[in-house]
Design a protein around this motif. Structure first.
Motif, PDB file in Angstrom:
ATOM      1  N   ARG A  25      15.284 -30.717  54.912  1.00 58.12           N
ATOM      2  CA  ARG A  25      15.360 -29.657  53.902  1.00 58.12           C
ATOM      3  C   ARG A  25      15.277 -28.281  54.573  1.00 58.12           C
ATOM      4  O   ARG A  25      16.023 -27.367  54.249  1.00 58.12           O
ATOM      5  CB  ARG A  25      14.248 -29.816  52.863  1.00 58.12           C
ATOM      6  CG  ARG A  25      14.245 -28.735  51.801  1.00 58.12           C
ATOM      7  CD  ARG A  25      13.164 -28.956  50.768  1.00 58.12           C
ATOM      8  NE  ARG A  25      13.557 -29.870  49.729  1.00 58.12           N
ATOM      9  CZ  ARG A  25      14.428 -29.620  48.768  1.00 58.12           C
ATOM     10  NH1 ARG A  25      15.019 -28.446  48.723  1.00 58.12           N
ATOM     11  NH2 ARG A  25      14.706 -30.492  47.847  1.00 58.12           N
ATOM     12  N   GLY A  26      14.384 -28.147  55.547  1.00 57.12           N
ATOM     13  CA  GLY A  26      14.251 -26.886  56.268  1.00 57.12           C
ATOM     14  C   GLY A  26      15.498 -26.549  57.080  1.00 57.12           C
ATOM     15  O   GLY A  26      15.909 -25.389  57.149  1.00 57.12           O
ATOM     16  N   ALA A  27      16.111 -27.573  57.680  1.00 60.91           N
ATOM     17  CA  ALA A  27      17.335 -27.335  58.456  1.00 60.91           C
ATOM     18  C   ALA A  27      18.469 -26.886  57.546  1.00 60.91           C
ATOM     19  O   ALA A  27      19.215 -25.957  57.876  1.00 60.91           O
ATOM     20  CB  ALA A  27      17.730 -28.606  59.207  1.00 60.91           C
ATOM     21  N   VAL A  28      18.595 -27.516  56.385  1.00 60.47           N
ATOM     22  CA  VAL A  28      19.634 -27.116  55.424  1.00 60.47           C
ATOM     23  C   VAL A  28      19.409 -25.668  54.994  1.00 60.47           C
ATOM     24  O   VAL A  28      20.337 -24.849  54.999  1.00 60.47           O
ATOM     25  CB  VAL A  28      19.658 -28.067  54.205  1.00 60.47           C
ATOM     26  CG1 VAL A  28      20.548 -27.520  53.103  1.00 60.47           C
ATOM     27  CG2 VAL A  28      20.113 -29.460  54.622  1.00 60.47           C
ATOM     28  N   ALA A  29      18.175 -25.333  54.660  1.00 65.54           N
ATOM     29  CA  ALA A  29      17.853 -23.964  54.232  1.00 65.54           C
ATOM     30  C   ALA A  29      18.130 -22.961  55.353  1.00 65.54           C
ATOM     31  O   ALA A  29      18.650 -21.874  55.101  1.00 65.54           O
ATOM     32  CB  ALA A  29      16.395 -23.886  53.793  1.00 65.54           C
ATOM     33  N   SER A  30      17.802 -23.340  56.588  1.00 66.03           N
ATOM     34  CA  SER A  30      18.030 -22.442  57.720  1.00 66.03           C
ATOM     35  C   SER A  30      19.522 -22.185  57.939  1.00 66.03           C
ATOM     36  O   SER A  30      19.933 -21.040  58.166  1.00 66.03           O
ATOM     37  CB  SER A  30      17.407 -23.038  58.987  1.00 66.03           C
ATOM     38  OG  SER A  30      17.595 -22.177  60.080  1.00 66.03           O
ATOM     39  N   PHE A  31      20.333 -23.243  57.859  1.00 69.14           N
ATOM     40  CA  PHE A  31      21.779 -23.044  57.993  1.00 69.14           C
ATOM     41  C   PHE A  31      22.317 -22.168  56.866  1.00 69.14           C
ATOM     42  O   PHE A  31      23.152 -21.295  57.097  1.00 69.14           O
ATOM     43  CB  PHE A  31      22.522 -24.384  58.008  1.00 69.14           C
ATOM     44  CG  PHE A  31      22.615 -25.001  59.369  1.00 69.14           C
ATOM     45  CD1 PHE A  31      23.446 -24.454  60.334  1.00 69.14           C
ATOM     46  CD2 PHE A  31      21.876 -26.119  59.680  1.00 69.14           C
ATOM     47  CE1 PHE A  31      23.544 -25.016  61.595  1.00 69.14           C
ATOM     48  CE2 PHE A  31      21.959 -26.695  60.937  1.00 69.14           C
ATOM     49  CZ  PHE A  31      22.790 -26.151  61.901  1.00 69.14           C
ATOM     50  N   LYS A  32      21.867 -22.396  55.649  1.00 63.05           N
ATOM     51  CA  LYS A  32      22.332 -21.583  54.518  1.00 63.05           C
ATOM     52  C   LYS A  32      21.959 -20.120  54.707  1.00 63.05           C
ATOM     53  O   LYS A  32      22.736 -19.228  54.398  1.00 63.05           O
ATOM     54  CB  LYS A  32      21.756 -22.106  53.203  1.00 63.05           C
ATOM     55  CG  LYS A  32      22.302 -23.442  52.764  1.00 63.05           C
ATOM     56  CD  LYS A  32      23.792 -23.409  52.518  1.00 63.05           C
ATOM     57  CE  LYS A  32      24.110 -22.926  51.142  1.00 63.05           C
ATOM     58  NZ  LYS A  32      25.519 -23.080  50.803  1.00 63.05           N
TER      59      LYS A  32
END
Length: 96
Positions: free
Chosen positions: A36-43
């Protein structure tokens, strides 16, 4: 636009072939949080990227359980999910 695929084989959301004995709930929760954190970071840092989370294959985790895990891992923030990324299951078996 760049595409990013998060392959769960290298950091599985669940456990090896659904065997929960190799990963306790705390470990599952931690991995969900990391994805979830990786997805948020990419976004946040690469807003033009297309982000897909690997949902495994039909022989790994039951579809209803994987759907729940994908939602928990940030599917609502991702572009979508991918199936059968590193396997050879038929399309028919992936959509049943």
């Amino acid at each position: 636009m760049r595409s990013v695929f998060r392959n769960s084989d290298c950091n599985s959301i669940y456990a090896n072939r659904g065997d929960t004995s190799c990963l306790q709930q705390d470990g599952i929760n931690e991995r969900i949080s990391l994805i979830r954190g990786a997805v948020a970071s990419f976004k946040r840092n690469a807003p033009n990227s297309a982000i897909y989370i690997d949902g495994g294959n039909p022989g790994w985790v039951p579809a209803d359980k994987m759907a729940q895990l994908l939602r928990s891992a940030g599917l609502d923030e991702a572009t979508g999910f991918a199936l059968n990324v590193s396997n050879f299951f038929t399309t028919e078996s992936n959509v049943q």
